[in-house]
Write a protein that holds these residues in place. Structure first.
Motif, mmCIF file in Angstrom:
data_model
loop_
_atom_site.group_PDB
_atom_site.id
_atom_site.type_symbol
_atom_site.label_atom_id
_atom_site.label_comp_id
_atom_site.label_asym_id
_atom_site.label_seq_id
_atom_site.Cartn_x
_atom_site.Cartn_y
_atom_site.Cartn_z
ATOM 1 N N GLU A 80 0.837 -1.206 0.000
ATOM 2 C CA GLU A 80 0.000 0.000 0.000
ATOM 3 C C GLU A 80 0.870 1.254 0.000
ATOM 4 N N ASP A 81 1.868 1.285 0.851
ATOM 5 C CA ASP A 81 2.724 2.459 0.953
ATOM 6 C C ASP A 81 3.590 2.653 -0.292
ATOM 7 N N MET A 82 4.079 1.562 -0.881
ATOM 8 C CA MET A 82 4.961 1.636 -2.046
ATOM 9 C C MET A 82 4.179 1.656 -3.357
ATOM 10 N N GLN A 83 2.857 1.598 -3.272
ATOM 11 C CA GLN A 83 1.988 1.541 -4.455
ATOM 12 C C GLN A 83 2.416 0.399 -5.378
ATOM 13 N N ALA A 84 2.603 -0.765 -4.777
ATOM 14 C CA ALA A 84 3.035 -1.955 -5.509
ATOM 15 C C ALA A 84 1.931 -3.003 -5.465
ATOM 16 N N GLU A 85 1.943 -3.885 -6.441
ATOM 17 C CA GLU A 85 0.961 -4.965 -6.492
ATOM 18 C C GLU A 85 1.528 -6.191 -5.784
ATOM 19 N N LYS A 86 0.838 -6.589 -4.729
ATOM 20 C CA LYS A 86 1.277 -7.729 -3.923
ATOM 21 C C LYS A 86 1.456 -8.979 -4.778
ATOM 22 N N GLU A 87 0.512 -9.220 -5.670
ATOM 23 C CA GLU A 87 0.564 -10.427 -6.497
ATOM 24 C C GLU A 87 1.824 -10.459 -7.365
ATOM 25 N N LYS A 88 2.233 -9.305 -7.875
ATOM 26 C CA LYS A 88 3.428 -9.233 -8.721
ATOM 27 C C LYS A 88 4.688 -9.523 -7.911
ATOM 28 N N ILE A 89 4.748 -8.998 -6.699
ATOM 29 C CA ILE A 89 5.900 -9.265 -5.838
ATOM 30 C C ILE A 89 5.966 -10.745 -5.508
ATOM 31 N N VAL A 90 4.838 -11.300 -5.091
ATOM 32 C CA VAL A 90 4.784 -12.721 -4.729
ATOM 33 C C VAL A 90 5.161 -13.589 -5.931
ATOM 34 N N GLU A 91 4.636 -13.264 -7.095
ATOM 35 C CA GLU A 91 4.927 -14.028 -8.311
ATOM 36 C C GLU A 91 6.410 -13.967 -8.668
ATOM 37 N N GLN A 92 6.985 -12.772 -8.615
ATOM 38 C CA GLN A 92 8.393 -12.609 -8.952
ATOM 39 C C GLN A 92 9.284 -13.393 -8.002
ATOM 40 N N LEU A 93 8.987 -13.336 -6.715
ATOM 41 C CA LEU A 93 9.830 -14.016 -5.739
ATOM 42 C C LEU A 93 9.580 -15.524 -5.722
#
Length: 60
Positions: A32-45
């Protein structure tokens, strides 16, 4: 899109885990603070064999 976060998964892992350890109570707050998509982070990692462990508040 992931604003302010590295695109390289290994760098992303280091940045996200450091931010989770030092600044954010959970991955949702970071996103929320970084304006990032959780799903994209989880997928990438997940692509480099890391998954988010809520109880430890980090990717392992």
């Amino acid at each position: 899109m992931m604003t302010g976060l590295p695109k390289d998964p290994v760098l992303l892992l280091g940045v996200v885990n450091t931010k989770l350890r030092d600044y954010y109570s959970d991955l949702d707050a970071l996103c929320e603070d970084m304006q990032a998509e959780k799903e994209k982070i989880v997928e990438q990692l997940k692509g480099i064999d890391y998954e988010y462990d809520e109880s430890r508040n980090q990717f392992i």
